[in-house]
Design a protein around this motif. Structure first.
Motif, mmCIF file in Angstrom:
data_model
loop_
_atom_site.group_PDB
_atom_site.id
_atom_site.type_symbol
_atom_site.label_atom_id
_atom_site.label_comp_id
_atom_site.label_asym_id
_atom_site.label_seq_id
_atom_site.Cartn_x
_atom_site.Cartn_y
_atom_site.Cartn_z
ATOM 1 N N PRO A 146 56.596 26.749 68.759
ATOM 2 C CA PRO A 146 56.224 25.714 69.762
ATOM 3 C C PRO A 146 55.340 24.367 69.985
ATOM 4 O O PRO A 146 54.014 25.379 69.780
ATOM 5 N N GLU A 147 55.999 23.621 69.582
ATOM 6 C CA GLU A 147 54.759 22.274 69.438
ATOM 7 C C GLU A 147 53.415 22.120 70.504
ATOM 8 O O GLU A 147 54.609 22.235 72.102
ATOM 9 N N GLY A 148 52.392 22.560 70.693
ATOM 10 C CA GLY A 148 51.919 22.264 72.431
ATOM 11 C C GLY A 148 51.609 23.227 72.824
ATOM 12 O O GLY A 148 50.632 23.277 73.860
ATOM 13 N N LEU A 149 51.741 24.642 72.672
ATOM 14 C CA LEU A 149 51.269 25.815 73.219
ATOM 15 C C LEU A 149 50.696 25.968 72.852
ATOM 16 O O LEU A 149 50.275 26.869 71.459
ATOM 17 N N SER A 150 49.492 27.418 73.262
ATOM 18 C CA SER A 150 48.702 28.175 73.311
ATOM 19 C C SER A 150 48.875 29.203 73.610
ATOM 20 O O SER A 150 49.419 30.143 74.503
ATOM 21 N N ILE A 151 49.662 30.078 72.278
ATOM 22 C CA ILE A 151 50.354 31.647 72.383
ATOM 23 C C ILE A 151 48.715 32.541 70.900
ATOM 24 O O ILE A 151 48.677 32.209 70.211
ATOM 25 N N LYS A 152 48.317 33.479 71.944
ATOM 26 C CA LYS A 152 47.205 34.430 71.214
ATOM 27 C C LYS A 152 48.119 36.100 71.537
ATOM 28 O O LYS A 152 48.982 36.418 71.906
ATOM 29 N N VAL A 153 48.325 36.239 70.184
ATOM 30 C CA VAL A 153 48.540 37.291 69.798
ATOM 31 C C VAL A 153 48.439 38.968 69.894
ATOM 32 O O VAL A 153 47.774 39.186 69.326
ATOM 33 N N LEU A 154 48.035 39.340 70.910
ATOM 34 C CA LEU A 154 47.674 40.002 71.457
ATOM 35 C C LEU A 154 47.613 41.870 71.237
ATOM 36 O O LEU A 154 47.571 43.088 71.128
#
Length: 385
Positions: free
Chosen positions: A63-71
């Motif tokens: 999705p555009e414009g979202l900060s997603i951190k995969v942890l």
């Protein structure tokens, strides 16, 4: 200065169905209210032997414009510690966890306990379920571990709120209806939707949508399709759109036994977000024949596309679908479901129901939802953090 929010739960690249979609849409809603937002999601959500579908990951773009951190690795405590330390050091004003399954209790509960050590962040949980649909030994212990790590709770149905208050009677909670899923695009004509799906637009279509699990009652709907009340509707077909999360054989046997092959459109692979609107816009009526439930995001997709619904009188489904106004609330029995379908197609109410939906759905705004979440968070004083 903008307030900071971290959402912990399924999101891209997971294809977690409604929950990932909800979290991403909620992140946009917080951004629209001027917040800085990040989603922290899973590297591994389920071990392969516990995952009932074909793949846990999507091939759709992020999705555009979202900060997603995969942890997060749900079965690796080292990742829990690293995730908790990361969020603790960020010192967000608010952390919103999604809790839906006791299996996630150890990971999410440990992460939340680590975050609490910063003595700054308010920790809320959106509890989709407190008592799981499919019960296993140890569920209560794992759930208590997670709930004990939070400062407050949001529930999406009153039935879950009642379950929650048996576990955590003293902590603040608020019931907030599931907001609209308005991120699947604009409505299109039935003809355009049918063309996109390769369907004949001269037929009437019912829609069963979402992952197929025993509690969702597809077998009840199949039996309703064989009921004489529905059989007399010769121009009617049922679209089943969603991946099987259990053994398909009993359903195939039931279809053959009831001789429904010519009345069904089976699209039982995972439905990507880009195709969701086609299924809802092709349908006249959305049927949720659940045997038990808390709430369902399918309801809010139907609302977005102004589609009347048949829901069963279980869990929180009837809270969002006033009987006779935007659809039908019936007992979870094939004959009752069949009677509602028959009434819809033989009465003059279809247009009235759709018109009512366009008015009723205005109360399910994302702005109202996130502002209510903030009200709950702000009610938690620092001395309680």
């Amino acid at each position: 200065m903008a307030r900071r929010v971290i959402i912990v739960g399924p999101a891209h690249p997971l294809r977690g169905g409604g929950m990932a979609t909800f979290n991403e849409r909620m992140a946009y809603a917080f951004q629209e209210e001027g917040c800085e937002v990040e989603i922290v999601t899973f590297r591994l959500q389920y071990p392969a032997f516990l995952f009932p579908g074909k793949s846990q990951f999507t091939t759709e773009p992020a999705p555009e414009g979202l900060s997603i951190k995969v942890l997060i690795n749900s079965i690796n405590p080292i990742s829990w510690w690293r995730t908790g330390q990361y969020i603790k050091k960020q010192k967000p004003d608010l952390v919103v966890f999604r809790y839906w399954l006791p299996f996630m209790g150890p990971a999410l509960g440990t992460i939340a306990r680590l975050i609490r050590r910063n003595k700054y962040s308010r920790i809320l949980a959106i509890t989709d379920n407190v008592v799981p649909h499919e019960k296993r030994p140890g569920d209560e212990l794992l759930t208590r571990y997670f709930l004990g790590s939070c400062h407050g709770f949001v529930t999406l149905s009153r039935s879950v709120q009642q379950d929650l208050e048996r576990f955590e009677p003293k902590k603040p909670n608020v019931y907030l209806p599931h907001p609209l899923y308005d991120n699947f695009g604009e409505a299109e004509t039935k003809e355009a939707a049918c063309a996109a799906l390769g369907l004949d637009s001269t037929y009437n279509y019912l829609l069963f949508f979402g992952f197929i699990r025993a509690y969702k009652g597809l077998d009840l709907l199949l039996q309703a399709m064989a009921d004489p009340q529905v059989q007399e509707l010769s121009n009617l077909k049922l679209i089943v759109a969603g991946e099987f999360y259990e053994d398909v054989a009993p359903y195939q046997q039931l279809i053959e036994q009831l001789q429904l092959q010519d009345r069904l459109i089976l699209r039982t692979d995972f439905i990507p977000n880009a195709e969701v609107r086609h299924y809802f816009c092709a349908a006249d009526l959305v049927v949720q024949p659940y045997k038990h439930a808390t709430q369902s995001g399918v309801t809010q997709v139907a609302y977005h596309f102004d589609k009347p619904m048949v829901v069963t009188r279980v869990g929180g489904l009837s809270e969002l679908v006033p009987h006779g106004e935007v659809g039908y609330v019936v007992e979870p029995q094939p004959q009752a479901i069949a009677a509602a379908i028959h009434h819809f197609y033989t009465s003059v109410e279809a247009a009235i129901l759709s018109g009512n939906i366009s008015k009723y759905k205005k109360r399910f705004s994302w702005s109202r939802f996130v502002n209510s979440v903030w009200q709950l968070a702000d009610s938690i004083k620092l001395k309680n953090v």
